[in-house]
Motif scaffolding. Structure first.
Motif, mmCIF file in Angstrom:
data_model
loop_
_atom_site.group_PDB
_atom_site.id
_atom_site.type_symbol
_atom_site.label_atom_id
_atom_site.label_comp_id
_atom_site.label_asym_id
_atom_site.label_seq_id
_atom_site.Cartn_x
_atom_site.Cartn_y
_atom_site.Cartn_z
ATOM 1 N N ILE A 56 0.843 -1.210 0.000
ATOM 2 C CA ILE A 56 0.000 0.000 0.000
ATOM 3 C C ILE A 56 0.871 1.249 0.000
ATOM 4 C CG2 ILE A 56 -1.625 1.326 1.397
ATOM 5 C CD1 ILE A 56 -2.932 -1.362 2.129
ATOM 6 N N ASN A 57 1.953 1.231 0.760
ATOM 7 C CA ASN A 57 2.864 2.382 0.760
ATOM 8 C C ASN A 57 3.494 2.596 -0.608
ATOM 9 O OD1 ASN A 57 2.450 3.198 3.393
ATOM 10 N ND2 ASN A 57 4.089 1.910 4.205
ATOM 11 N N ALA A 58 3.811 1.509 -1.306
ATOM 12 C CA ALA A 58 4.357 1.638 -2.666
ATOM 13 C C ALA A 58 3.316 2.236 -3.602
ATOM 14 C CB ALA A 58 4.819 0.277 -3.173
ATOM 15 N N GLN A 59 2.062 1.811 -3.456
ATOM 16 C CA GLN A 59 0.990 2.384 -4.277
ATOM 17 C C GLN A 59 0.809 3.868 -3.993
ATOM 18 O OE1 GLN A 59 -2.513 0.003 -3.480
ATOM 19 N NE2 GLN A 59 -2.668 -0.502 -5.651
ATOM 20 N N VAL A 60 0.853 4.235 -2.733
ATOM 21 C CA VAL A 60 0.689 5.639 -2.356
ATOM 22 C C VAL A 60 1.834 6.474 -2.930
ATOM 23 C CG1 VAL A 60 0.760 7.232 -0.388
ATOM 24 C CG2 VAL A 60 -0.716 5.227 -0.311
ATOM 25 N N ALA A 61 3.048 5.962 -2.861
ATOM 26 C CA ALA A 61 4.198 6.696 -3.405
ATOM 27 C C ALA A 61 4.057 6.869 -4.914
ATOM 28 C CB ALA A 61 5.487 5.951 -3.079
ATOM 29 N N ARG A 62 3.578 5.828 -5.602
ATOM 30 C CA ARG A 62 3.371 5.925 -7.048
ATOM 31 C C ARG A 62 2.306 6.969 -7.374
ATOM 32 N NH1 ARG A 62 -0.364 3.759 -10.178
ATOM 33 N NH2 ARG A 62 0.059 3.602 -12.399
ATOM 34 N N MET A 63 1.211 6.952 -6.630
ATOM 35 C CA MET A 63 0.134 7.907 -6.883
ATOM 36 C C MET A 63 0.572 9.337 -6.554
ATOM 37 S SD MET A 63 -2.146 6.115 -8.230
ATOM 38 C CE MET A 63 -3.572 7.145 -8.278
ATOM 39 N N GLU A 64 1.372 9.507 -5.505
ATOM 40 C CA GLU A 64 1.884 10.839 -5.187
ATOM 41 C C GLU A 64 2.802 11.339 -6.297
ATOM 42 O OE1 GLU A 64 3.744 10.357 -1.382
ATOM 43 O OE2 GLU A 64 1.886 10.792 -0.287
ATOM 44 N N ASN A 65 3.604 10.449 -6.869
ATOM 45 C CA ASN A 65 4.486 10.828 -7.970
ATOM 46 C C ASN A 65 3.665 11.256 -9.183
ATOM 47 O OD1 ASN A 65 6.680 11.157 -9.667
ATOM 48 N ND2 ASN A 65 6.823 8.981 -10.139
ATOM 49 N N LEU A 66 2.637 10.479 -9.532
ATOM 50 C CA LEU A 66 1.796 10.843 -10.673
ATOM 51 C C LEU A 66 1.052 12.152 -10.422
ATOM 52 C CD1 LEU A 66 0.295 7.371 -11.670
ATOM 53 C CD2 LEU A 66 2.046 8.686 -12.883
#
Length: 99
Positions: A56-66
């Motif tokens: 979930i943290n990896a998903q959040v980091a990806r979404m924050e980057n986008l």
């Protein structure tokens, strides 16, 4: 004079009670609410939950980057073009779509 002494009934009950009590505590230590098996279950569940949290943290980091790449202060035109094509189904005038 050969005399056989038999243990009294009270001492037999005492030792039997002590053995049963020891067996009960051994069983509770292995399979009880705070036993060895329960600890192994909790440890395994904790590891699984940690893996879920990492995903979930990896998903959040990806979404924050986008989100950052599409913000007003930093606009990535390639990403904007990709999202417009994907979400809106837009194409450029000089492109041909083959289905």
């Amino acid at each position: 004079m050969n005399r056989h002494s038999r243990p009294s009934l009270g001492s037999l009950i005492y030792f039997l009670g002590a053995i049963l009590l020891g067996l009960y505590f051994t069983f509770a230590a292995v399979q009880g609410d705070y036993g060895v098996f329960k600890r192994a279950e909790v440890t395994a569940e904790g590891k699984k939950l940690q893996q879920d949290l990492d995903a979930i943290n990896a998903q959040v980091a990806r979404m924050e980057n986008l989100t950052h790449r599409l913000s007003d202060t930093y606009l990535d035109l390639d990403l904007l073009d990709e999202r417009a094509r994907d979400v809106l189904g837009m194409i450029r005038a000089d492109e041909i779509v083959i289905r």
